[in-house]
Design an enzyme around this catalytic site. Structure first.
Site, PDB file in Angstrom:
ATOM      1  N   ASP A   5     -92.482-115.321 -37.522  1.00 40.80           N
ATOM      2  CA  ASP A   5     -91.671-116.482 -37.163  1.00 40.80           C
ATOM      3  C   ASP A   5     -90.519-115.987 -36.301  1.00 40.80           C
ATOM      4  O   ASP A   5     -90.228-114.788 -36.256  1.00 40.80           O
ATOM      5  CB  ASP A   5     -91.128-117.143 -38.435  1.00 40.80           C
ATOM      6  N   SER A   6     -89.845-116.923 -35.648  1.00 41.66           N
ATOM      7  CA  SER A   6     -88.678-116.557 -34.847  1.00 41.66           C
ATOM      8  C   SER A   6     -87.556-116.002 -35.722  1.00 41.66           C
ATOM      9  O   SER A   6     -86.697-115.283 -35.233  1.00 41.66           O
ATOM     10  CB  SER A   6     -88.168-117.770 -34.090  1.00 41.66           C
ATOM     11  N   TYR A  32     -86.067-119.552 -31.101  1.00 46.11           N
ATOM     12  CA  TYR A  32     -87.005-119.729 -29.995  1.00 46.11           C
ATOM     13  C   TYR A  32     -86.959-121.161 -29.452  1.00 46.11           C
ATOM     14  O   TYR A  32     -87.358-121.410 -28.315  1.00 46.11           O
ATOM     15  CB  TYR A  32     -88.447-119.465 -30.466  1.00 46.11           C
ATOM     16  N   GLY A  33     -86.504-122.086 -30.282  1.00 36.52           N
ATOM     17  CA  GLY A  33     -86.716-123.519 -30.019  1.00 36.52           C
ATOM     18  C   GLY A  33     -86.101-124.025 -28.741  1.00 36.52           C
ATOM     19  O   GLY A  33     -86.492-125.056 -28.216  1.00 36.52           O
ATOM     20  N   CYS A  86     -94.355-119.997 -36.847  1.00 38.64           N
ATOM     21  CA  CYS A  86     -93.371-120.638 -35.972  1.00 38.64           C
ATOM     22  C   CYS A  86     -93.997-121.792 -35.184  1.00 38.64           C
ATOM     23  O   CYS A  86     -94.927-121.586 -34.397  1.00 38.64           O
ATOM     24  CB  CYS A  86     -92.834-119.588 -35.007  1.00 38.64           C
ATOM     25  N   ASN A  87     -93.476-123.003 -35.384  1.00 37.55           N
ATOM     26  CA  ASN A  87     -93.997-124.162 -34.659  1.00 37.55           C
ATOM     27  C   ASN A  87     -93.786-124.059 -33.156  1.00 37.55           C
ATOM     28  O   ASN A  87     -94.581-124.573 -32.379  1.00 37.55           O
ATOM     29  CB  ASN A  87     -93.319-125.438 -35.161  1.00 37.55           C
ATOM     30  N   THR A  88     -92.694-123.422 -32.753  1.00 36.04           N
ATOM     31  CA  THR A  88     -92.420-123.291 -31.326  1.00 36.04           C
ATOM     32  C   THR A  88     -93.497-122.430 -30.663  1.00 36.04           C
ATOM     33  O   THR A  88     -94.003-122.766 -29.587  1.00 36.04           O
ATOM     34  CB  THR A  88     -91.021-122.665 -31.105  1.00 36.04           C
ATOM     35  N   GLU A 113     -79.319-122.862 -41.916  1.00 35.91           N
ATOM     36  CA  GLU A 113     -78.878-121.466 -41.983  1.00 35.91           C
ATOM     37  C   GLU A 113     -77.430-121.350 -42.472  1.00 35.91           C
ATOM     38  O   GLU A 113     -77.016-120.289 -42.915  1.00 35.91           O
ATOM     39  CB  GLU A 113     -79.085-120.771 -40.631  1.00 35.91           C
ATOM     40  N   CYS A 155     -91.180-127.893 -38.168  1.00 44.69           N
ATOM     41  CA  CYS A 155     -90.371-126.669 -38.073  1.00 44.69           C
ATOM     42  C   CYS A 155     -90.246-126.116 -39.481  1.00 44.69           C
ATOM     43  O   CYS A 155     -90.006-126.868 -40.426  1.00 44.69           O
ATOM     44  CB  CYS A 155     -88.989-126.978 -37.492  1.00 44.69           C
ATOM     45  N   THR A 156     -90.400-124.812 -39.597  1.00 47.78           N
ATOM     46  CA  THR A 156     -90.452-124.203 -40.940  1.00 47.78           C
ATOM     47  C   THR A 156     -89.148-124.307 -41.725  1.00 47.78           C
ATOM     48  O   THR A 156     -89.147-124.149 -42.941  1.00 47.78           O
ATOM     49  CB  THR A 156     -90.830-122.707 -40.841  1.00 47.78           C
ATOM     50  N   HIS A 157     -88.029-124.566 -41.036  1.00 45.98           N
ATOM     51  CA  HIS A 157     -86.773-124.728 -41.773  1.00 45.98           C
ATOM     52  C   HIS A 157     -86.682-126.101 -42.455  1.00 45.98           C
ATOM     53  O   HIS A 157     -85.925-126.264 -43.400  1.00 45.98           O
ATOM     54  CB  HIS A 157     -85.576-124.636 -40.818  1.00 45.98           C
TER      55      HIS A 157
END
Lengths: 269, 269
Positions: B13-14, B45-46, B76-78, B156, B188-190
């Site tokens: 992931d980013s 990355y987004g 990572c979705n991006t 974050e 998005c993973t967050h």
């Protein structure tokens, strides 16, 4: 012989925030040529380690030297606070000026009660360099520092005077009132854009220092004293490590114009 | 002969968000060895371009291949949305599974009224790949997409259920109600960490899809069908491109333990 006056000034930042420094430089020195680099592919620096920030900065300075700059301004507080001395040692042949020292001098000349607040990114605050530098010059100073990691992203989303900037400013700034500071340093180039939201919570009588302003004055003084001021230029070139709409959006907010930045591969430097 | 079952699964992931995928994988496959890489030096990355995201991803996959992984999960979705096909072509000898396709399949099986919302980073939404992939599989679908750039930074900062997450969710999500969607993909993973704040604004009857869950099920199915499931491992190794407190803080939030990540220089791959 090459005319040094005509060589450009190099300015760099982790991203777009450093354009607030370009803005102040252009006010004072509208006839200088400027080469700006914003590391938009690797922004933000504020949550990264000293070693990574140093390596990125070396690549950028190598790029600016290739552009034949006559001096370099580190617009990024994270770079300033984490590796200014190391960069000066690594690149002794080009004058390097950084925002941090200029912000400190300005705060010291303003403060009456010697209680100074500093806000910045995590890496800037963690470095302790604002506090250290203030105390080197004003031993009795009390310094209150705070990392404000959400300020950069909310500025980049254009949240300047809304509920989000209100609650984020409240989260970070509200208890500064208890410290009775009379001066607050905006230790990140994005923060001048949040000045109104920030003032809400520190009170009207606080001197809010934007280090870009004394930095521009220092650069002007240096150029005049060394007889290398350019009186016939005025070209600005903008380079980035990644190109997206954000750079144009924020450059419009800061400089009231689009910058038409060119993308380069910074990792090869 | 080397026993392929014992080779680890690579996940990247980013940054730290991909740990929500690790969490679901560990639930389904607790005896797999895992090598996780988070690109904390270059996160996020987004907001970066497709080309930059592709180059970063190639470096990471080279690193994971050196770790002898038997398959790779793009958490990572991006990356998923911008360069999944290109990466599969570049690395044809290792199976690569991505979160995006799994999220889409899940949404399609849930939706009744064929109105689906998607939220993600700027790059994910801009790629249009969620919308395209949904419509490939459900021609009549109506897809409502929205970039939510502040969600990652507020997670974050630990702002999960406070005034800041309320106002930021309101900014991005409130008008989704008008679209009458019955399914919302957290692209998005967050974002699974903000599920409560997000539900406030979409209403209780909406299916909220966390693509990590179907991804874990697909990985399990693949390993079983190909007879390469590990029943005797369970070791997790975590690597990052920069080490700071944030990784430990967020890994505690997600996995309820610190990950003790090792820093590597990803630019050399």
């Amino acid at each position: 012989m090459e005319d040094i006056t005509k060589r450009p000034i190099g300015i760099f930042d982790s991203g777009v925030g450093g354009l607030t420094v370009v803005k102040e430089i252009l006010k004072e020195l509208p006839k200088e040529d400027i080469v700006y680099f914003g590391d938009t592919a690797r922004v933000p620096y504020g949550s990264k380690s000293k070693e990574v920030v140093y390596n990125f900065s070396c690549q950028i300075i190598n790029f600016l030297l290739e552009k034949n700059v006559k001096m370099i301004i580190i617009a990024c507080n994270t770079v300033s606070s984490n590796c200014y001395e190391e960069l000066r040692q690594k690149f002794p042949n080009v004058p390097i000026i950084e925002v941090l020292g200029q912000g400190v001098n300005s705060a010291i000349s303003y403060t009456k009660n010697k209680k100074i607040g500093v806000i910045g990114t995590e890496a800037t605050i963690k470095s302790g360099r604002y506090e250290q530098k203030i105390k080197e010059n004003l031993k009795e100073a009390k310094v209150y520092s705070r990392a404000c990691p959400l300020f950069v992203p909310i500025v980049e989303e254009g949240c300047l005077n809304d509920n989000i900037s209100y609650w984020v400013s409240k989260k970070y700034i509200e208890d500064f009132k208890e410290f009775d500071i009379d001066t607050l340093i905006l230790g990140c180039t994005h923060y001048p854009l949040l000045k109104d939201s920030i003032s809400n919570f520190v009170g009207e009588n606080i001197n809010i220092i934007n280090p870009a302003i004394p930095t521009a004055l220092t650069v002007k003084k240096y150029l005049i004293e060394n007889n290398i001021q350019n009186l016939y230029g005025g070209k600005c070139e903008f380079f980035v490590s990644d190109k997206n709409d954000k750079f144009d959006f924020i450059s419009s907010m800061i400089l009231n114009k689009e910058c038409n930045a060119e993308k380069i591969n910074i990792e090869k430097y």
